[in-house]
Design an enzyme around this catalytic site. Structure first.
Site, mmCIF file in Angstrom:
data_model
loop_
_atom_site.group_PDB
_atom_site.id
_atom_site.type_symbol
_atom_site.label_atom_id
_atom_site.label_comp_id
_atom_site.label_asym_id
_atom_site.label_seq_id
_atom_site.Cartn_x
_atom_site.Cartn_y
_atom_site.Cartn_z
ATOM 1 N N TYR A 193 0.849 -1.207 0.000
ATOM 2 C CA TYR A 193 0.000 0.000 0.000
ATOM 3 C C TYR A 193 0.882 1.253 0.000
ATOM 4 O O TYR A 193 0.738 2.141 -0.844
ATOM 5 C CB TYR A 193 -0.919 -0.019 1.229
ATOM 6 C CG TYR A 193 -1.604 1.301 1.508
ATOM 7 C CD1 TYR A 193 -2.442 1.883 0.557
ATOM 8 C CD2 TYR A 193 -1.408 1.971 2.710
ATOM 9 C CE1 TYR A 193 -3.062 3.106 0.799
ATOM 10 C CE2 TYR A 193 -2.031 3.184 2.965
ATOM 11 C CZ TYR A 193 -2.842 3.753 2.003
ATOM 12 O OH TYR A 193 -3.458 4.952 2.248
HETATM 13 N N1 LIG Z 1 -8.541 7.359 6.081
HETATM 14 C C1 LIG Z 1 -7.252 7.474 6.397
HETATM 15 O O1 LIG Z 1 -6.870 7.445 7.560
HETATM 16 C C2 LIG Z 1 -6.209 7.653 5.307
HETATM 17 C C3 LIG Z 1 -4.866 7.763 5.715
HETATM 18 C C4 LIG Z 1 -3.900 7.952 4.740
HETATM 19 C C5 LIG Z 1 -4.244 8.040 3.407
HETATM 20 N N2 LIG Z 1 -5.553 7.908 3.037
HETATM 21 C C6 LIG Z 1 -5.872 8.006 1.607
HETATM 22 O O2 LIG Z 1 -6.957 8.906 1.464
HETATM 23 C C7 LIG Z 1 -7.768 8.525 0.371
HETATM 24 C C8 LIG Z 1 -9.219 8.380 0.808
HETATM 25 O O3 LIG Z 1 -9.272 7.371 1.818
HETATM 26 P P1 LIG Z 1 -10.611 6.965 2.561
HETATM 27 O O4 LIG Z 1 -10.255 6.728 3.980
HETATM 28 O O5 LIG Z 1 -11.684 7.920 2.218
HETATM 29 O O6 LIG Z 1 -10.876 5.546 1.878
HETATM 30 P P2 LIG Z 1 -12.242 4.905 1.317
HETATM 31 O O7 LIG Z 1 -11.894 3.468 1.011
HETATM 32 O O8 LIG Z 1 -13.355 5.171 2.240
HETATM 33 O O9 LIG Z 1 -12.480 5.698 -0.023
HETATM 34 C C9 LIG Z 1 -11.856 5.378 -1.247
HETATM 35 C C10 LIG Z 1 -12.913 5.326 -2.325
HETATM 36 O O10 LIG Z 1 -12.246 5.030 -3.555
HETATM 37 C C11 LIG Z 1 -13.049 4.144 -4.296
HETATM 38 N N3 LIG Z 1 -12.184 3.373 -5.182
HETATM 39 C C12 LIG Z 1 -11.255 2.449 -4.824
HETATM 40 N N4 LIG Z 1 -10.654 1.956 -5.911
HETATM 41 C C13 LIG Z 1 -11.210 2.589 -6.981
HETATM 42 C C14 LIG Z 1 -11.013 2.513 -8.384
HETATM 43 N N5 LIG Z 1 -10.125 1.677 -8.900
HETATM 44 N N6 LIG Z 1 -11.748 3.320 -9.188
HETATM 45 C C15 LIG Z 1 -12.668 4.190 -8.662
HETATM 46 N N7 LIG Z 1 -12.914 4.275 -7.344
HETATM 47 C C16 LIG Z 1 -12.187 3.494 -6.516
HETATM 48 C C17 LIG Z 1 -13.747 3.268 -3.267
HETATM 49 O O11 LIG Z 1 -14.967 2.730 -3.764
HETATM 50 C C18 LIG Z 1 -13.950 4.232 -2.103
HETATM 51 O O12 LIG Z 1 -15.248 4.764 -2.094
HETATM 52 C C19 LIG Z 1 -7.159 7.254 -0.193
HETATM 53 O O13 LIG Z 1 -6.306 7.606 -1.255
HETATM 54 C C20 LIG Z 1 -6.352 6.726 0.975
HETATM 55 O O14 LIG Z 1 -5.275 5.910 0.545
HETATM 56 C C21 LIG Z 1 -6.541 7.705 3.965
#
Ligand SMILES: NC(=O)c1ccc[n+]([C@@H]2O[C@H](COP(=O)([O-])OP(=O)(O)OC[C@H]3O[C@@H](n4cnc5c(N)ncnc54)[C@H](O)[C@@H]3O)[C@@H](O)[C@H]2O)c1
Length: 329
Positions: free
Chosen positions: A152
């Site tokens: 990841y």
């Molecule tokens: N939540 C955290 O603590 C955190 C920490 C560090 C980084 N991030 C990053 O922040 C971003 C948002 O995270 P989140 O917590 O909202 O995650 P989440 O999983 O709730 O949201 C991600 C969304 O992306 C969509 N998705 C995944 N693969 C896809 C694809 N191939 N095509 C189209 N849509 C797709 C999913 O359906 C989902 O709704 C991500 O890039 C994640 O890596 C989150």
């Protein structure tokens, strides 16, 4: 302004889109509704956004370049915020290919479209996980982050590097956010805060990794959204006087974290206070790919935006518990 936001059915994308709509912007949301966790939660988030006539959803994968291209072209965005991704450290051991498809191919497709569409600013999500094996804390953007511990993290680090090359070659201003453990209402069911609340409510034991000897820089989602909104206006330009921007590209990386790591057991205690119930702890060894501690240096965020995340753990956990109770009954 017109925004194209990927991942709007996800936790962070939903909150960002909601805030942008409140501020009067137009938002096209793009999300594949992947089945990584309960799709009903994703549908409920999109249904909330669809209450605004300024919101339009496109449900399709990032890997489908044709659908993505027509969605972006129709949106004619001033700003693109790319949040969609296959998230989660642990799942990247079971399903590594999902990370290559969504995070590498998907992010490349966004970059290639930005090359054609020339948005005013492209902002993309990275993660504190890129700091990997770094021992020196707090984690600082200018320090090397070359030792990811999970696939990841490796895909996010690769996204940062791909973005740098496109920012350099095609003069696209790009900001990469490194988010630190975001939590709050409408949060992700695969993350510890949600899992802990759900288990404690139901009297089930919670899994506590590394026997509780972990620290996370938990950051409340409303603080994160405020930081993102302010960073939209901080468009990176090559400028030798600003060391946060690459000397070769309008590109910068910004930590978004509270800058006050919390011991995992103190976080559990905050949940216990909010729920009025005690946790039953199942102590386990460290999980492969995990980091023992995350800790943001948030000086750059504060310098650029005048803002630093400030919501206390007790306030944030109380809001998450209240949402969890109202949503799940
Ligand atoms: N939540 C955290 O603590 C955190 C920490 C560090 C980084 N991030 C990053 O922040 C971003 C948002 O995270 P989140 O917590 O909202 O995650 P989440 O999983 O709730 O949201 C991600 C969304 O992306 C969509 N998705 C995944 N693969 C896809 C694809 N191939 N095509 C189209 N849509 C797709 C999913 O359906 C989902 O709704 C991500 O890039 C994640 O890596 C989150």
């Amino acid at each position: 302004m017109r925004f194209f936001v990927t991942g709007t059915a996800g936790f962070i994308g939903f909150h960002l889109a909601q805030r942008l709509l409140e501020l009067g912007h137009r938002v096209v949301g793009y999300d594949a509704m992947t089945s990584y966790y309960d799709v009903r939660l994703k549908e409920a988030r999109h249904a909330m956004l669809a209450r605004s006539d300024q919101f339009r959803a496109v449900v399709a994968p990032l890997e489908d370049m044709q659908r993505l291209t027509s969605a972006v072209e129709a949106a004619e965005p001033d700003v693109i915020v790319h949040l969609a991704a296959q998230a989660g450290v642990r799942y990247s051991i079971e399903e590594p290919r999902a990370y290559i498809d969504s995070n590498i191919v998907g992010s490349f497709n966004i970059l290639d479209l930005a090359r054609a569409m020339k948005p005013r600013h492209l902002l993309m999500a990275s993660t504190s996980s890129v700091y990997g094996a770094n021992a020196h804390v707090p984690f600082l953007e200018s320090e090397r982050a070359d030792h990811p511990l999970s696939l990841y993290a490796a895909t996010k680090k690769a996204t940062e590097a791909m973005a740098h090359s496109y920012a350099h070659l095609f003069s696209i201003p790009i900001t990469l956010f490194r988010f630190f453990t975001i939590y709050g209402p409408w949060g992700r069911p695969d993350m510890a805060p949600y899992k802990f609340i759900d288990a404690i409510e139901k009297g089930r034991p919670i899994d506590v990794y590394n026997h509780g000897d972990m620290e996370r820089d938990f950051t409340y989602v409303a603080d994160l959204i405020e930081a993102i909104l302010r960073l939209v206006d901080c468009v990176p330009r090559i400028d030798s006087a600003d060391p946060s921007v690459s000397p070769a590209a309008p590109w910068r990386v910004v930590n978004i974290g509270r800058g006050e790591p919390i011991n995992l057991m103190d976080f559990v205690a905050a949940i216990e206070r909010a729920l009025g119930r005690k946790a039953i702890c199942n102590y386990l060894d460290m999980q492969p790919g995990d980091m023992q501690r995350t800790f943001a240096d948030s000086a750059l965020l504060e310098r650029l935006t005048g803002f630093r995340p400030h919501t206390s753990i007790d306030e944030g956990v109380a809001a998450l518990v209240a949402w969890h109770r109202s949503y799940y009954g």
